[in-house]
Design a protein around this motif. Structure first.
Motif, PDB file in Angstrom:
ATOM      1  N   GLY A  26      65.432 -13.686 -80.840  1.00 38.96           N
ATOM      2  CA  GLY A  26      66.589 -12.834 -80.613  1.00 38.96           C
ATOM      3  C   GLY A  26      67.911 -13.493 -80.953  1.00 38.96           C
ATOM      4  O   GLY A  26      68.917 -12.806 -81.163  1.00 38.96           O
ATOM      5  N   ASP A  27      67.938 -14.824 -81.039  1.00 35.54           N
ATOM      6  CA  ASP A  27      69.167 -15.541 -81.384  1.00 35.54           C
ATOM      7  C   ASP A  27      69.502 -15.465 -82.871  1.00 35.54           C
ATOM      8  O   ASP A  27      70.591 -15.833 -83.276  1.00 35.54           O
ATOM      9  CB  ASP A  27      69.062 -17.021 -80.980  1.00 35.54           C
ATOM     10  CG  ASP A  27      69.102 -17.215 -79.479  1.00 35.54           C
ATOM     11  OD1 ASP A  27      69.522 -16.279 -78.757  1.00 35.54           O
ATOM     12  OD2 ASP A  27      68.703 -18.306 -79.027  1.00 35.54           O
ATOM     13  N   ASP A  28      68.559 -15.026 -83.688  1.00 40.39           N
ATOM     14  CA  ASP A  28      68.769 -14.911 -85.128  1.00 40.39           C
ATOM     15  C   ASP A  28      68.707 -13.429 -85.480  1.00 40.39           C
ATOM     16  O   ASP A  28      67.623 -12.848 -85.595  1.00 40.39           O
ATOM     17  CB  ASP A  28      67.700 -15.699 -85.882  1.00 40.39           C
ATOM     18  CG  ASP A  28      67.936 -15.744 -87.375  1.00 40.39           C
ATOM     19  OD1 ASP A  28      68.203 -14.677 -87.972  1.00 40.39           O
ATOM     20  OD2 ASP A  28      67.847 -16.837 -87.948  1.00 40.39           O
ATOM     21  N   ALA A  29      69.873 -12.812 -85.652  1.00 40.46           N
ATOM     22  CA  ALA A  29      69.937 -11.364 -85.859  1.00 40.46           C
ATOM     23  C   ALA A  29      69.133 -10.913 -87.078  1.00 40.46           C
ATOM     24  O   ALA A  29      68.485  -9.856 -87.034  1.00 40.46           O
ATOM     25  CB  ALA A  29      71.389 -10.920 -85.991  1.00 40.46           C
ATOM     26  N   ASP A  30      69.158 -11.682 -88.159  1.00 35.97           N
ATOM     27  CA  ASP A  30      68.424 -11.289 -89.364  1.00 35.97           C
ATOM     28  C   ASP A  30      66.920 -11.260 -89.113  1.00 35.97           C
ATOM     29  O   ASP A  30      66.229 -10.334 -89.530  1.00 35.97           O
ATOM     30  CB  ASP A  30      68.733 -12.238 -90.524  1.00 35.97           C
ATOM     31  CG  ASP A  30      70.164 -12.128 -91.011  1.00 35.97           C
ATOM     32  OD1 ASP A  30      70.768 -11.051 -90.845  1.00 35.97           O
ATOM     33  OD2 ASP A  30      70.676 -13.126 -91.543  1.00 35.97           O
ATOM     34  N   ILE A  31      66.416 -12.282 -88.447  1.00 34.56           N
ATOM     35  CA  ILE A  31      64.984 -12.348 -88.147  1.00 34.56           C
ATOM     36  C   ILE A  31      64.608 -11.309 -87.099  1.00 34.56           C
ATOM     37  O   ILE A  31      63.596 -10.617 -87.224  1.00 34.56           O
ATOM     38  CB  ILE A  31      64.577 -13.767 -87.695  1.00 34.56           C
ATOM     39  CG1 ILE A  31      64.773 -14.772 -88.846  1.00 34.56           C
ATOM     40  CG2 ILE A  31      63.153 -13.805 -87.161  1.00 34.56           C
ATOM     41  CD1 ILE A  31      63.882 -14.582 -90.045  1.00 34.56           C
ATOM     42  N   ALA A  32      65.410 -11.185 -86.044  1.00 39.89           N
ATOM     43  CA  ALA A  32      65.108 -10.230 -84.970  1.00 39.89           C
ATOM     44  C   ALA A  32      65.047  -8.799 -85.483  1.00 39.89           C
ATOM     45  O   ALA A  32      64.309  -7.968 -84.929  1.00 39.89           O
ATOM     46  CB  ALA A  32      66.140 -10.352 -83.861  1.00 39.89           C
ATOM     47  N   ALA A  33      65.782  -8.493 -86.545  1.00 41.74           N
ATOM     48  CA  ALA A  33      65.820  -7.134 -87.082  1.00 41.74           C
ATOM     49  C   ALA A  33      64.619  -6.799 -87.965  1.00 41.74           C
ATOM     50  O   ALA A  33      64.429  -5.636 -88.330  1.00 41.74           O
ATOM     51  CB  ALA A  33      67.107  -6.936 -87.883  1.00 41.74           C
ATOM     52  N   LEU A  34      63.800  -7.770 -88.285  1.00 36.82           N
ATOM     53  CA  LEU A  34      62.659  -7.527 -89.169  1.00 36.82           C
ATOM     54  C   LEU A  34      61.588  -6.684 -88.481  1.00 36.82           C
ATOM     55  O   LEU A  34      61.211  -6.941 -87.334  1.00 36.82           O
ATOM     56  CB  LEU A  34      62.040  -8.851 -89.617  1.00 36.82           C
ATOM     57  CG  LEU A  34      62.911  -9.743 -90.495  1.00 36.82           C
ATOM     58  CD1 LEU A  34      62.276 -11.110 -90.654  1.00 36.82           C
ATOM     59  CD2 LEU A  34      63.125  -9.088 -91.851  1.00 36.82           C
ATOM     60  N   ALA A  35      61.074  -5.716 -89.186  1.00 27.95           N
ATOM     61  CA  ALA A  35      60.023  -4.855 -88.647  1.00 27.95           C
ATOM     62  C   ALA A  35      58.774  -5.663 -88.295  1.00 27.95           C
ATOM     63  O   ALA A  35      58.118  -5.395 -87.287  1.00 27.95           O
ATOM     64  CB  ALA A  35      59.681  -3.752 -89.647  1.00 27.95           C
ATOM     65  N   SER A  36      58.455  -6.677 -89.108  1.00 26.83           N
ATOM     66  CA  SER A  36      57.258  -7.480 -88.847  1.00 26.83           C
ATOM     67  C   SER A  36      57.382  -8.259 -87.539  1.00 26.83           C
ATOM     68  O   SER A  36      56.402  -8.431 -86.818  1.00 26.83           O
ATOM     69  CB  SER A  36      56.977  -8.439 -90.006  1.00 26.83           C
ATOM     70  OG  SER A  36      58.081  -9.302 -90.234  1.00 26.83           O
ATOM     71  N   VAL A  37      58.583  -8.701 -87.212  1.00 24.65           N
ATOM     72  CA  VAL A  37      58.815  -9.429 -85.959  1.00 24.65           C
ATOM     73  C   VAL A  37      58.634  -8.487 -84.777  1.00 24.65           C
ATOM     74  O   VAL A  37      57.963  -8.820 -83.791  1.00 24.65           O
ATOM     75  CB  VAL A  37      60.220 -10.076 -85.954  1.00 24.65           C
ATOM     76  CG1 VAL A  37      60.597 -10.583 -84.579  1.00 24.65           C
ATOM     77  CG2 VAL A  37      60.265 -11.207 -86.976  1.00 24.65           C
ATOM     78  N   ALA A  38      59.189  -7.292 -84.880  1.00 26.39           N
ATOM     79  CA  ALA A  38      59.038  -6.310 -83.810  1.00 26.39           C
ATOM     80  C   ALA A  38      57.582  -5.878 -83.660  1.00 26.39           C
ATOM     81  O   ALA A  38      57.071  -5.748 -82.542  1.00 26.39           O
ATOM     82  CB  ALA A  38      59.926  -5.103 -84.078  1.00 26.39           C
TER      83      ALA A  38
END
Length: 93
Positions: A26-38
């Motif tokens: 969650g501290d990395d907005a670009d990574i947190a926004a990825l569909a694969s992460v969710a």
């Protein structure tokens, strides 16, 4: 079932040729926004590139859906060392 892998993290590590530590995704907005992460519920990740003669062959990664405590006991150093050993060994395949 879909693979439990975030391609965004892999792409970042391969492009930068640098290890990545995400103790809280969650501290990395670009990574947190990825569909694969969710999709996989990723909360923490460690990744290290497999480098051979300046070429990135892939990466080794550890991730957790439970949080940083799972990865903290490993730390990044063993993963970077393993990547340094594995990359040259790929020539033997």
């Amino acid at each position: 079932e879909a693979p439990r892998l975030s391609h965004g993290i892999a792409e970042r590590v391969i492009a930068s040729r640098r290890p990545l530590v995400l103790t809280d995704v969650g501290d990395d907005a670009d990574i947190a926004a990825l569909a694969s992460v969710a999709r996989i519920g990723l909360r923490a990740a460690l990744a290290a590139p497999l480098l051979r003669r300046g070429e990135c062959l892939g990466l080794l990664s550890l991730d957790s859906t439970r949080g940083v405590a799972d990865l903290a006991r490993w730390g990044l150093y063993p993963l970077v060392v393993a990547a340094a050993i594995v990359a040259p060994a790929l020539d033997l395949l």
